[in-house]
Design a protein around this motif. Structure first.
Motif, PDB file in Angstrom:
ATOM      1  N   HIS A 110      12.214   0.425  -6.051  1.00  0.00           N
ATOM      2  CA  HIS A 110      10.774   0.497  -6.312  1.00  0.00           C
ATOM      3  C   HIS A 110      10.169  -0.864  -5.957  1.00  0.00           C
ATOM      4  CE1 HIS A 110       6.975   0.878  -8.400  1.00  0.00           C
ATOM      5  NE2 HIS A 110       7.250   2.126  -8.730  1.00  0.00           N
ATOM      6  N   HIS A 111       9.134  -0.826  -5.122  1.00  0.00           N
ATOM      7  CA  HIS A 111       8.521  -2.070  -4.643  1.00  0.00           C
ATOM      8  C   HIS A 111       8.112  -2.997  -5.803  1.00  0.00           C
ATOM      9  CE1 HIS A 111       6.184  -4.517  -1.811  1.00  0.00           C
ATOM     10  NE2 HIS A 111       5.204  -4.504  -2.678  1.00  0.00           N
ATOM     11  N   MET A 112       7.540  -2.413  -6.866  1.00  0.00           N
ATOM     12  CA  MET A 112       7.063  -3.264  -7.963  1.00  0.00           C
ATOM     13  C   MET A 112       8.223  -3.805  -8.795  1.00  0.00           C
ATOM     14  SD  MET A 112       4.035  -3.333  -7.093  1.00  0.00           S
ATOM     15  CE  MET A 112       3.363  -4.447  -8.314  1.00  0.00           C
ATOM     16  N   GLY A 114      10.929  -4.757  -7.379  1.00  0.00           N
ATOM     17  CA  GLY A 114      11.261  -5.912  -6.547  1.00  0.00           C
ATOM     18  C   GLY A 114      10.395  -7.106  -6.926  1.00  0.00           C
ATOM     19  N   HIS A 115       9.070  -6.872  -7.005  1.00  0.00           N
ATOM     20  CA  HIS A 115       8.161  -7.972  -7.362  1.00  0.00           C
ATOM     21  C   HIS A 115       8.511  -8.567  -8.722  1.00  0.00           C
ATOM     22  CE1 HIS A 115       5.228  -8.421  -4.207  1.00  0.00           C
ATOM     23  NE2 HIS A 115       4.880  -7.153  -4.200  1.00  0.00           N
ATOM     24  N   LEU A 116       8.741  -7.698  -9.709  1.00  0.00           N
ATOM     25  CA  LEU A 116       8.907  -8.263 -11.063  1.00  0.00           C
ATOM     26  C   LEU A 116      10.244  -8.986 -11.244  1.00  0.00           C
ATOM     27  CD1 LEU A 116      10.681  -6.692 -13.478  1.00  0.00           C
ATOM     28  CD2 LEU A 116       8.819  -5.088 -13.333  1.00  0.00           C
ATOM     29  N   VAL A 135       0.597  -8.549 -10.232  1.00  0.00           N
ATOM     30  CA  VAL A 135      -0.750  -8.580  -9.653  1.00  0.00           C
ATOM     31  C   VAL A 135      -0.645  -8.595  -8.134  1.00  0.00           C
ATOM     32  CG1 VAL A 135      -2.430  -9.476 -11.317  1.00  0.00           C
ATOM     33  CG2 VAL A 135      -0.685 -11.016 -10.419  1.00  0.00           C
ATOM     34  N   SER A 136      -0.851  -7.419  -7.535  1.00  0.00           N
ATOM     35  CA  SER A 136      -0.728  -7.334  -6.081  1.00  0.00           C
ATOM     36  C   SER A 136      -1.979  -6.679  -5.511  1.00  0.00           C
ATOM     37  CB  SER A 136       0.515  -6.541  -5.721  1.00  0.00           C
ATOM     38  OG  SER A 136       0.293  -5.187  -5.991  1.00  0.00           O
ATOM     39  N   GLY A 137      -1.899  -6.302  -4.224  1.00  0.00           N
ATOM     40  CA  GLY A 137      -3.035  -5.634  -3.603  1.00  0.00           C
ATOM     41  C   GLY A 137      -3.203  -4.208  -4.106  1.00  0.00           C
ATOM     42  N   THR A 304       4.166 -12.780  -2.350  1.00  0.00           N
ATOM     43  CA  THR A 304       3.737 -11.691  -1.477  1.00  0.00           C
ATOM     44  C   THR A 304       4.979 -10.905  -1.022  1.00  0.00           C
ATOM     45  OG1 THR A 304       3.624 -13.384   0.200  1.00  0.00           O
ATOM     46  CG2 THR A 304       1.533 -12.655  -0.681  1.00  0.00           C
ATOM     47  N   ASP A 305       4.740  -9.831  -0.279  1.00  0.00           N
ATOM     48  CA  ASP A 305       5.842  -8.927   0.066  1.00  0.00           C
ATOM     49  C   ASP A 305       6.938  -9.637   0.858  1.00  0.00           C
ATOM     50  OD1 ASP A 305       4.404  -7.057  -1.235  1.00  0.00           O
ATOM     51  OD2 ASP A 305       3.763  -5.968   0.545  1.00  0.00           O
ATOM     52  N   ASN A 306       8.178  -9.305   0.559  1.00  0.00           N
ATOM     53  CA  ASN A 306       9.321  -9.968   1.202  1.00  0.00           C
ATOM     54  C   ASN A 306      10.574  -9.120   1.023  1.00  0.00           C
ATOM     55  OD1 ASN A 306      11.060 -11.156  -1.212  1.00  0.00           O
ATOM     56  ND2 ASN A 306       8.908 -11.353  -1.765  1.00  0.00           N
TER      57      ASN A 306
HETATM   58 ZN    ZN Z   1       3.777  -6.045  -2.896  1.00  0.00          ZN
END
Ligand code: ZN
Ligand code: KG4
Length: 344
Positions: A110-112, A114-116, A135-137, A304-306
């Motif tokens: 899940h992309h989020m 990944g972020h967290l 907090v993303s786009g 940001t996305d990576n």
């Molecule tokens: Zn993102």
């Protein structure tokens, strides 16, 4: 375990190799920002086509630069959602094909998530449990993270995400897309106090957000200036940017403090593209210090996305024995953070 991570959910092609013993061995990113700039936003079909062209050469470069042979890869993680369906399909198709060819397991991330988990890639990673501000786009969420895969959403935006509000207001002020970083830079030149924007929903209990009113407030402010036949000069644009940024940041800080107090938490993780905002980082650090809490940010490039965050998250799931089947499926509206596989 060594995991190749592939991120293609939106307009960035990101790849990385994470080693559970040695940490991050390498990462590469190709940003499509220039491709979409002339359209003022991401064009999904162009995004998919560009991912197709970039992802294999990026993986080849990554293996070469990281001095890793493909035989040393033990698993492949890919973003399965949320995001643009075509863009996600590219990452899923490539990940499944490579995994099948290399005879290693694959896992949908899940992309989020990944972020967290991105701050886990830093020198002093947070222990569980923690509160995460995402907090993303596309998202603004406060999440209680008990452990890997134990995520409870405490609050989220009822309309625009914070990054979306930054982007829309940046567009209004004549800045490019995505405009969050450009708006933040313009705000540096602004004078505080000339304009005042509301702090939405802070006087109501709870941890939800609403940011679409801030964008409307910015439109109304510009229209009032033009109606008085005044010019929207550079200083005025900077003053509006400054007032907008202060409002959105103060709102985020108030809700983070409330989340820490309500959960008796003492660790706050901040992730997602807006987490790159220096002013937000300073204000959250100040607030956390007053609350006797610690705050953790990913390094700037991992806000940001990576691909690194996807490689890390995927590695944790693979280590727990979770893996997907060979179906090429994605979940563009994967609304709740769960461990893999995505609900279809
Ligand atoms: Zn993102
Ligand atoms: O996490 P991300 O790369 O992509 C999504 O998953 O959405 O976040 C991109 C968002 C965009 O809205 C962009 O304008 C915003 O993050 N952003 C910023 C800054 N840098 C990126 N917003 C405010 N200040 C920044 N410095």
């Amino acid at each position: 375990m060594r995991v190749l991570g592939i991120e293609t959910s939106c307009d960035e092609t990101g790849v990385a190799i994470y080693d559970s013993q040695k940490g991050l061995l390498g990462h590469k990113l190709y940003s499509q920002v220039a491709l979409h700039a002339e359209y003022g936003g991401v064009v999904p079909e162009l995004a998919s086509r560009d991912h197709v062209q970039r992802v294999i050469p990026l993986i080849e470069d990554l293996l070469l630069q990281s001095h890793v042979d493909k035989k040393e890869i033990d698993g492949i993680a890919y973003t399965a959602g949320p995001g643009l369906v075509g863009a996600l399909m590219v990452g899923a198709a490539i990940a499944q094909s490579i995994g099948f060819a290399w005879k290693v397991p694959t896992v949908a991330v899940h992309h989020m998530e990944g972020h967290l988990l991105a701050p886990m890639l830093e020198q002093n990673p947070p222990d569980f449990p923690f509160i995460a501000l995402l907090v993303s786009g596309g998202h603004t969420q406060l999440v209680k993270v008990g452990a890997l895969g134990d995520y409870t959403i405490l609050g989220e935006s009822l309309d625009d995400a914070a990054g979306e509000a930054f982007d829309k207001t940046a567009k209004l002020l004549g800045l490019g897309y995505p405009g969050g970083a450009a708006l933040a830079a313009l705000a540096e030149q602004g004078q505080k106090g000339r304009f005042h924007f509301p702090r939405p929903m802070v006087d109501r209990p709870g941890l939800d957000f609403s940011f679409s009113g801030l964008k409307t407030h910015a439109v109304n402010t510009v229209n009032q200036i033009l109606a008085k036949r005044q010019i929207l000069d550079d200083q005025t644009r900077a003053d509006i940017a400054c007032a907008f940024q202060d409002a959105i940041i103060e709102t985020l800080v108030i809700k983070c403090r409330r989340a820490l107090r309500l959960t008796h938490g003492n660790r706050l993780v901040v992730a997602g593209g807006v987490g790159a905002n220096l002013h937000l980082r300073t204000k959250l650090t100040d607030m956390a210090a007053k609350e006797n809490a610690s705050v953790f940010f990913p390094r700037h490039e991992f806000c940001t996305d990576n691909g690194a965050m996807i490689a890390y998250a995927g590695c944790q799931h693979l280590l727990r024995g979770e893996k997907g089947d060979w179906a090429i499926k994605v979940c563009p509206r994967w609304s709740f953070i769960k461990s893999s596989p995505p609900p279809l």
